[in-house]
Design a protein around this motif. Structure first.
Motif, PDB file in Angstrom:
ATOM      1  N   PHE B 174       0.825  -1.202   0.000  1.00 36.69           N
ATOM      2  CA  PHE B 174       0.000   0.000   0.000  1.00 36.69           C
ATOM      3  C   PHE B 174       0.867   1.263   0.000  1.00 36.69           C
ATOM      4  O   PHE B 174       0.546   2.258  -0.637  1.00 36.69           O
ATOM      5  N   LEU B 175       2.000   1.178   0.722  1.00 35.34           N
ATOM      6  CA  LEU B 175       2.823   2.376   0.894  1.00 35.34           C
ATOM      7  C   LEU B 175       3.777   2.640  -0.267  1.00 35.34           C
ATOM      8  O   LEU B 175       4.212   3.760  -0.471  1.00 35.34           O
ATOM      9  N   VAL B 176       4.080   1.594  -1.020  1.00 36.26           N
ATOM     10  CA  VAL B 176       5.164   1.703  -1.989  1.00 36.26           C
ATOM     11  C   VAL B 176       4.695   2.342  -3.302  1.00 36.26           C
ATOM     12  O   VAL B 176       3.504   2.332  -3.613  1.00 36.26           O
ATOM     13  N   ASP B 177       5.637   2.910  -4.071  1.00 34.36           N
ATOM     14  CA  ASP B 177       5.253   3.530  -5.347  1.00 34.36           C
ATOM     15  C   ASP B 177       4.972   2.445  -6.401  1.00 34.36           C
ATOM     16  O   ASP B 177       5.388   1.298  -6.236  1.00 34.36           O
ATOM     17  N   PRO B 178       4.277   2.795  -7.483  1.00 34.15           N
ATOM     18  CA  PRO B 178       3.833   1.773  -8.439  1.00 34.15           C
ATOM     19  C   PRO B 178       4.957   0.931  -9.042  1.00 34.15           C
ATOM     20  O   PRO B 178       4.771  -0.258  -9.290  1.00 34.15           O
TER      21      PRO B 178
END
Lengths: 329, 340
Positions: B174-178
Motif C-alpha cells: 500500500f505504501l510503496v510507489d507503483p
C-alpha cells in the motif's frame, strides 16, 4: 468620500471579476470540464501536472497530493513545499475520499482509468458526483504532453509561461529529431530500457511515441504491447541490444550488467554501452521528457554530439531556477 | 489401489520417475526463445562439462550462463518444495499441508517486500530468507505450550503468523510507489528469470542442508506418520523428531523461495501424485518426490519462458497446472492412499 468611491469601484471590480470568471477546457481524454471560478484549492495526483503547476508558479494552490509523489527524489528536492501539502491518496488506486472532501477542493487532477496506474472508473464517478471539476490525463504522446501544459496555463491564466515552456520543450525535441533524422533506418541503434530489475523492460505500449523511438532508436521490446513487462534473460540475449539503458531510480547500476557473465556476449555489454540515466531526468511525458530524449540520443549516437548537459543546464535554469545538478557524464 | 502399487508395475513407475528429471532437463535445455540447434546445444554442454577450451560466443552464453543455471535452479527448487511437502504432510498426517503451512511464504514475502520497498541496500534474498525463518520460529514458539508442541496448535499458529505477515506485506504494498509495487508483485508470483550460477549455488546449499537430511531421515517419517501414540510406543521422541523435520523442511523451502519467490502447488501436488503411484512408504515417497518435483518444475519453467514473448511467472504456471491436476489426483483416489 473619494477614497470611499475608489474602494467601492475596486470591490465591484473584484466581485465582477470573480463572477465573470468561467472556463471550459477539454482535457487530454476529450472530456469537457467547466469551472465557474478560478481554481484555488486543487488536488493533484499526477506527477506530470504537479511539475507543470510548479513551473507555472501556482504550487500554492495545491491542497492535496498523492504520497507516491514524495517517493520521487526529484520532486522532493525541487518542490520544497511538496512535503507540507496534505497527502490525500497513496496512489491513484487508494484515495481517501473523506480527506479530499474535507479539503473542499475546487479542482481535481488525476490519471485517466486507461492509464496503467490510473484512477478506478468507479472513483471517477464518485468524484464527479461530488460536483468537483475533474481533469483526467493519460499522456501517450509528446503532443498530449504539450497540450496538458497548455490546459493548465489556460486554467491559471499563465498562458505565456505555459507557451514558453512548451516552445522550449518543442525546441529541444526538434533539435533531437533533426539530429537523429539523419540516421538511416537500417543503422538505427537497437536499444532496451530496463526498469527496476534487469528483466523488467519498458515495452512498446506507446508505439512511435516510445522514448527509445523518439530518441532515434529501435526498442527491441517494442513488439510487446505493455507498459513494463518481465522478459527472460534469454529473450534479451536473443534481441541482442546495442545499447542498454537503466531507469534512473533503479537500485542497481550498469556495473551489475557489465560484470555479469550472463550479459557478456550481448553487444551493448561488449561495447560497454550500458547507461543509467540520471534520476533528475526520470519520468515519461513530464515537462522534462525532452531532456531524456536528448540524453538517450546522445548515448545512442555519440557522433551526433548532442550536448545533453548544456540542454539540461539551460532548461533547469529557465524553469527550475537552478542549474542542472545531476551527473554530467 | 493396492494392485497399482504392487509388482513389476511399481518398479517401472520408479524407473520412470527416476529418469523423469533427466528427460525434463534435456527437453528444457533444447528449447528457448533464442534458437540454438540441438547438436550445438549438446556440443556446448559437452564442452562445458569437460572444461574444454572453447571460445566465448552468444550461443555458449545462452546455454551455459542463462539456460543451464535456470534449469538447475528450477529443478532444485522443485525438489526442495516437493520433499518438504512430503515430509510435512507425513508429520502432520494431513494431505492438505504444503511447505508453506508454517508461514514460510508470508515471511519470505515480507522480507522481499521490505527489501524492495525500503531497504534496497539489503539483498532481497537475505531479508526473504531471514523473515522466512522468523515466521516459522514465531509459529513454533507460539504453539509451544507446557514444554510441548503438538500438531494442531502448530498448524493454527502457522495460519496466524501467515495472516499477520501477509497483513504487513499488504501495508508495504500500500505504501510503496507503483514501480516498486510491480517488482514486489512479480516477486510474489515466483519466477526464475534472474537465475544465475550464484543463485544456483545458494540453492544447492539449501538442497544439501534441507532436503538431503530429509532424505536421510525418511525411515523415521514412517513412524511419525503413524500417529503420536504409535510413534511413542515405538520409542520415537516425537517432539524432537518433529522439530528436526520442521527445521530441515524450513531450510529446504526458505532458501529457494528467497531466490525465486513464492511458487505454490508443487509441494502439495507432487507428494500426492507420488503417493498415488507408489504408496505412502516414505522411504520411496521422499526420493521420488525429489525426482518428480524437480522434473515438474523444470517443465513448468520451460513453459513460462517459452509460451509468450514475455516471461510468465512460474508460480502462475504451477498454479494453472497444479489446481486441475490436484482434482484429478483426488478423483483417481490419491487421497485414499492416506486411508479414510
Amino acid at each position: 468620500m473619494r477614497s470611499g468611491l475608489i474602494l467601492l469601484v475596486l470591490l465591484l471590480q473584484v466581485l465582477f471579476a470573480d463572477l465573470s470568471w468561467s472556463k471550459c477546457i477539454v482535457d487530454t481524454e476529450g472530456r469537457r470540464v467547466c469551472l465557474s471560478r478560478k481554481p484555488e484549492r486543487i488536488v493533484v495526483l499526477t506527477g506530470t501536472c504537479i511539475e507543470t503547476i510548479y513551473i507555472l508558479g501556482e504550487i500554492e494552490r495545491v491542497v492535496g497530493i498523492s504520497r507516491n509523489m514524495l517517493d520521487n527524489p526529484f520532486y522532493s528536492e525541487i518542490i520544497g513545499r511538496l512535503k507540507k501539502i496534505p497527502i490525500v491518496a497513496q496512489d491513484m488506486r487508494n484515495l481517501d475520499l473523506e480527506k479530499i472532501i474535507n479539503l473542499k477542493p475546487d479542482l481535481f487532477i488525476a490519471l485517466d482509468p486507461e492509464h496503467p496506474y490510473g484512477l478506478r472508473g468507479e472513483m471517477v464517478k464518485k468524484i464527479e458526483s461530488l460536483g468537483v471539476p475533474l481533469i483526467l490525463t493519460n499522456l501517450e504522446s509528446l503532443s498530449e504532453n504539450y497540450y496538458s501544459i497548455e490546459i493548465l496555463g489556460e486554467l491559471f491564466e499563465k498562458r505565456s509561461m505555459a507557451m514558453r515552456l512548451v516552445e522550449h520543450m518543442k525546441k529541444i525535441e526538434r533539435h533531437v529529431r533533426s539530429k537523429v533524422s539523419k540516421i538511416p533506418e537500417n543503422t538505427r541503434v537497437r536499444a532496451i530500457m530496463l526498469s527496476h530489475r534487469p528483466t523488467l523492460v519498458l515495452a512498446g505500449l506507446w508505439g512511435k511515441e516510445d522514448i527509445i523511438a523518439l530518441s532515434g532508436g529501435i526498442n527491441v521490446a517494442g513488439s510487446i504491447r505493455e507498459f513494463i513487462t518481465e522478459v527472460s534473460l534469454e529473450r534479451i540475449a536473443s534481441w541482442d541490444p546495442e545499447v542498454v539503458t537503466i531507469v534512473g531510480t533503479a537500485n542497481y547500476d550498469p556495473d551489475l550488467i557489465l560484470s555479469s557473465p550472463q550479459w557478456r556476449e550481448i553487444k551493448a555489454v561488449k561495447t560497454k554501452r550500458v547507461f543509467k540515466y540520471p534520476y533528475q531526468l526520470t519520468g515519461i511525458f513530464i515537462p522534462r521528457v525532452p531532456l531524456l530524449l536528448a540524453w538517450c540520443s546522445s548515448k545512442f549516437y555519440p557522433d551526433l554530439k548532442i550536448d545533453w548537459v548544456g540542454i539540461c543546464d539551460e532548461f533547469f535554469r529557465r524553469f527550475y531556477l537552478r542549474p542542472y545538478y545531476g551527473p554530467r557524464n | 489401489m493396492k494392485s497399482l502399487l504392487a509388482g513389476s508395475g511399481r518398479k517401472i513407475r520408479i524407473i520412470i520417475l527416476s529418469i523423469f528429471p533427466i528427460l525434463a532437463f534435456f527437453i528444457s535445455l533444447l528449447v528457448g526463445p533464442y534458437g540454438v540447434s540441438p547438436p550445438k546445444v549438446l556440443k556446448i554442454l559437452y564442452e562445458g562439462i569437460s572444461m574444454a577450451e572453447i571460445s566465448e560466443s552468444l550461443d555458449r552464453t545462452i546455454i551455459m550462463e542463462i539456460r543451464l543455471p535456470r534449469i538447475v535452479l528450477s529443478g532444485l527448487t522443485g525438489a526442495c518444495l516437493s520433499v518438504s511437502g512430503a515430509a510435512l504432510q507425513g508429520i502432520f498426517r494431513n494431505p492438505l499441508v504444503d511447505p508453506f503451512i508454517l508461514g514460510i511464504s508470508s515471511g519470505s514475502a515480507l522480507g522481499a517486500a521490505l527489501s524492495i520497498a525500503f531497504f534496497s541496500f539489503l539483498p532481497v534474498q537475505l531479508l526473504s530468507f531471514l523473515f522466512a525463518i522468523l515466521a516459522v520460529l514465531s509459529a513454533y514458539l507460539l504453539a509451544r505450550t507446557q514444554a510441548e508442541v503438538t500438531r494442531l496448535p502448530l498448524v493454527l499458529s502457522g495460519i496466524v503468523v501467515s495472516s499477520f505477515f501477509t497483513a504487513i506485506v499488504s501495508i508495504v504494498k500500500f505504501l510503496v510507489d507503483p514501480h516498486r509495487l510491480q517488482s514486489i508483485v512479480f516477486w510474489l508470483m515466483g519466477s526464475f528469470s534472474l537465475a544465475d550460477w550464484n543463485a544456483t549455488r545458494i540453492a544447492l546449499v539449501g538442497f544439501f542442508i534441507g532436503s538431503v537430511p530429509l532424505w536421510l531421515m525418511r525411515w523415521r517419517l514412517n513412524a511419525l506418520s503413524m500417529g503420536e501414540e504409535e510413534a511413542k510406543a515405538l520409542g520415537v521422541n516425537v517432539e524432537r523428531e518433529r522439530a528436526l523435520f520442521i527445521c530441515f523442511s524450513t531450510l529446504a523451502v526458505s532458501v529457494p523461495t528467497s531466490l525465486c519467490g513464492i511458487i505454490g502447488w508443487v509441494g502439495l501436488v507432487v507428494p500426492h501424485l507420488v503417493r498415488m503411484l507408489l504408496g505412502p512408504d516414505h522411504t520411496i515417497l521422499i526420493p521420488m518426490s525429489i525426482t518428480l518435483g524437480s522434473g515438474f518444475m523444470i517443465l513448468a519453467d520451460t513453459l513460462s519462458r517459452t509460451l509468450t514473448t514475455f516471461d510468465i511467472p512460474c508460480g502462475i504456471i504451477t498454479s494453472l497446472l497444479g489446481a486441475p491436476f490436484f482434482i484429478y489426483v483426488m478423483r483417481r483416489g490419491g487421497i485414499e492412499a492416506w486411508g479414510r
